[in-house]
Design an enzyme around this catalytic site. Structure first.
Site, PDB file in Angstrom:
ATOM      1  N   THR A  58     -10.172  10.997  28.272  1.00 13.44           N
ATOM      2  CA  THR A  58      -9.505  11.935  29.192  1.00 13.44           C
ATOM      3  C   THR A  58      -8.214  12.493  28.596  1.00 13.44           C
ATOM      4  O   THR A  58      -7.621  13.403  29.153  1.00 13.44           O
ATOM      5  CB  THR A  58      -9.209  11.240  30.535  1.00 13.44           C
ATOM      6  N   LYS A  61      -8.919  -3.842  35.208  1.00 15.69           N
ATOM      7  CA  LYS A  61      -9.399  -3.447  33.882  1.00 15.69           C
ATOM      8  C   LYS A  61      -8.514  -4.080  32.810  1.00 15.69           C
ATOM      9  O   LYS A  61      -7.292  -3.972  32.866  1.00 15.69           O
ATOM     10  CB  LYS A  61      -9.359  -1.926  33.742  1.00 15.69           C
ATOM     11  N   GLY A 101      -3.996   3.452  36.183  1.00 18.47           N
ATOM     12  CA  GLY A 101      -3.076   2.575  35.454  1.00 18.47           C
ATOM     13  C   GLY A 101      -1.638   2.804  35.875  1.00 18.47           C
ATOM     14  O   GLY A 101      -1.190   2.302  36.916  1.00 18.47           O
ATOM     15  N   ARG A 102      -0.931   3.608  35.083  1.00 12.54           N
ATOM     16  CA  ARG A 102       0.517   3.747  35.252  1.00 12.54           C
ATOM     17  C   ARG A 102       0.979   4.147  36.656  1.00 12.54           C
ATOM     18  O   ARG A 102       2.043   3.657  37.079  1.00 12.54           O
ATOM     19  CB  ARG A 102       1.065   4.701  34.177  1.00 12.54           C
ATOM     20  N   ASP A 159     -12.528  -3.127  28.954  1.00 13.30           N
ATOM     21  CA  ASP A 159     -12.523  -1.756  28.411  1.00 13.30           C
ATOM     22  C   ASP A 159     -12.144  -1.804  26.927  1.00 13.30           C
ATOM     23  O   ASP A 159     -11.021  -1.490  26.558  1.00 13.30           O
ATOM     24  CB  ASP A 159     -11.508  -0.936  29.218  1.00 13.30           C
ATOM     25  N   LEU A 160     -13.098  -2.234  26.102  1.00 14.67           N
ATOM     26  CA  LEU A 160     -12.798  -2.345  24.665  1.00 14.67           C
ATOM     27  C   LEU A 160     -13.486  -1.227  23.877  1.00 14.67           C
ATOM     28  O   LEU A 160     -13.330  -1.145  22.658  1.00 14.67           O
ATOM     29  CB  LEU A 160     -13.202  -3.732  24.134  1.00 14.67           C
ATOM     30  N   LYS A 161     -14.255  -0.393  24.557  1.00 12.95           N
ATOM     31  CA  LYS A 161     -14.837   0.819  23.946  1.00 12.95           C
ATOM     32  C   LYS A 161     -15.423   0.541  22.561  1.00 12.95           C
ATOM     33  O   LYS A 161     -15.019   1.132  21.562  1.00 12.95           O
ATOM     34  CB  LYS A 161     -13.787   1.925  23.834  1.00 12.95           C
ATOM     35  N   PHE A 162     -16.409  -0.343  22.521  1.00 12.27           N
ATOM     36  CA  PHE A 162     -16.992  -0.706  21.226  1.00 12.27           C
ATOM     37  C   PHE A 162     -17.617   0.515  20.552  1.00 12.27           C
ATOM     38  O   PHE A 162     -18.310   1.318  21.191  1.00 12.27           O
ATOM     39  CB  PHE A 162     -18.062  -1.779  21.404  1.00 12.27           C
ATOM     40  N   HIS A 163     -17.384   0.645  19.259  1.00 10.57           N
ATOM     41  CA  HIS A 163     -17.912   1.770  18.472  1.00 10.57           C
ATOM     42  C   HIS A 163     -17.999   1.278  17.027  1.00 10.57           C
ATOM     43  O   HIS A 163     -17.009   1.270  16.300  1.00 10.57           O
ATOM     44  CB  HIS A 163     -16.950   2.971  18.582  1.00 10.57           C
ATOM     45  N   ASP A 164     -19.204   0.829  16.642  1.00  7.01           N
ATOM     46  CA  ASP A 164     -19.380   0.249  15.310  1.00  7.01           C
ATOM     47  C   ASP A 164     -20.866   0.331  14.992  1.00  7.01           C
ATOM     48  O   ASP A 164     -21.619   0.963  15.733  1.00  7.01           O
ATOM     49  CB  ASP A 164     -18.853  -1.205  15.328  1.00  7.01           C
ATOM     50  N   PRO A 183     -24.780  -0.701  14.978  1.00  4.12           N
ATOM     51  CA  PRO A 183     -25.508  -1.271  16.126  1.00  4.12           C
ATOM     52  C   PRO A 183     -25.455  -2.800  16.206  1.00  4.12           C
ATOM     53  O   PRO A 183     -25.215  -3.370  17.277  1.00  4.12           O
ATOM     54  CB  PRO A 183     -26.943  -0.763  15.911  1.00  4.12           C
ATOM     55  N   ASN A 184     -25.660  -3.480  15.083  1.00  2.24           N
ATOM     56  CA  ASN A 184     -25.688  -4.938  15.111  1.00  2.24           C
ATOM     57  C   ASN A 184     -24.347  -5.507  15.577  1.00  2.24           C
ATOM     58  O   ASN A 184     -24.295  -6.420  16.403  1.00  2.24           O
ATOM     59  CB  ASN A 184     -26.044  -5.465  13.709  1.00  2.24           C
ATOM     60  N   ARG A 203      -4.506  10.873  39.027  1.00  2.86           N
ATOM     61  CA  ARG A 203      -3.084  10.993  39.310  1.00  2.86           C
ATOM     62  C   ARG A 203      -2.877  11.436  40.756  1.00  2.86           C
ATOM     63  O   ARG A 203      -3.289  12.528  41.130  1.00  2.86           O
ATOM     64  CB  ARG A 203      -2.418  12.031  38.372  1.00  2.86           C
TER      65      ARG A 203
END
Ligand code: C5P
Length: 232
Positions: free
Chosen positions: A119, A33, A209-210, A60-65, A67-68, A180
């Protein structure tokens, strides 16, 4: 759903560190990722390098803007040849549908999933932003929005996986961070389960991840998780 269930989050500040870890891992055992930190630092070229090493990449850039903008960003992400990409379900139905249409127009279609609630969020986070619903019902509401817009699945806490699996059936992908292994530090994650518990709850893909990247021996930490979930 085929291929490795484990997705290692390469949360590093530069390409060299990310590639050094990738070289110690095997595409047969895990996907990788690339998130905000690493993509901001190393960009599309690193995604290409990881793909060349044989890894499937979750961008994993979690687009939120609007629609266009999200649709155009999704088209660019798909053109990078990633395996999975994500948007925030909080962006609403119109934004989700725009993302779906953009990915459907791509030559190579990645899986498109929506983040429900992070999370790291707890009930007080919802209160802070003025959401009065319980965490569980808010997650279900956002997952329903994602499903109605034709997305391939959602990113959710492993603690919500069982309820979502019951409601949305076997083909809706559930991607769960907040994993975890027993005894590992929770860091900033709040709603966690162990790898085996998350799979038993119905998760398809586990983002770790960690517990791997910060382990003294990352390859050994990954191997221990793979043994726990019966993948080696
Ligand atoms: O280090 P750790 O195992 O907590 O990493 C979890 C990864 O999953 C991070 O890269 C984080 O950005 C990502 N993530 C998350 N919660 C979400 C979506 C993604 O923790 N809802």
């Amino acid at each position: 759903m085929s291929g490795p269930k484990l997705i290692v989050a390469l949360d590093f500040a530069d390409a060299a560190e990310a590639l050094a870890l990738a070289r110690r891992l095997a595409p047969a055992h895990c996907r990788l990722k690339v998130g905000l930190e690493l993509f901001t630092a190393a960009g599309p070229r690193l995604v290409g390098d990881l793909t060349e090493h044989g890894f499937e990449v979750f961008l994993d850039l979690k687009f939120h803007d609007i629609p266009n903008t999200v649709a155009r960003a999704c088209a660019q992400a798909a053109a990078l040849g990633v395996w999975m990409l994500n948007v925030h379900a909080l962006g609403g139905a119109e934004m989700l549908r725009a993302a779906r249409e953009a990915v459907d127009r791509a030559t190579r279609k990645p899986l498109l999933v929506a983040v429900t609630l992070l999370t790291s969020h707890g009930p007080e986070t919802l209160a802070e932003i003025g959401v009065r619903e319980e965490m569980d019902s808010q997650v279900e509401r956002l997952a329903l929005l994602a499903q109605a817009a034709g997305l391939d699945g959602v990113v959710c806490s492993p603690r919500e996986a069982a309820a979502l699996r019951r409601r949305f059936g076997p083909t809706f992908a559930l991607v769960t961070p907040g994993i975890r292994p027993r005894g590992a530090a929770h860091d900033d994650q709040r709603r966690t389960l162990t790898p085996a518990e998350a799979l038993a709850a119905g998760a398809d893909y586990l983002v770790v991840g960690r517990p791997v990247t910060r382990a003294p021996d990352p390859a050994a930490a990954l191997a221990a998780i793979l043994r726990e979930i019966g993948e080696v």
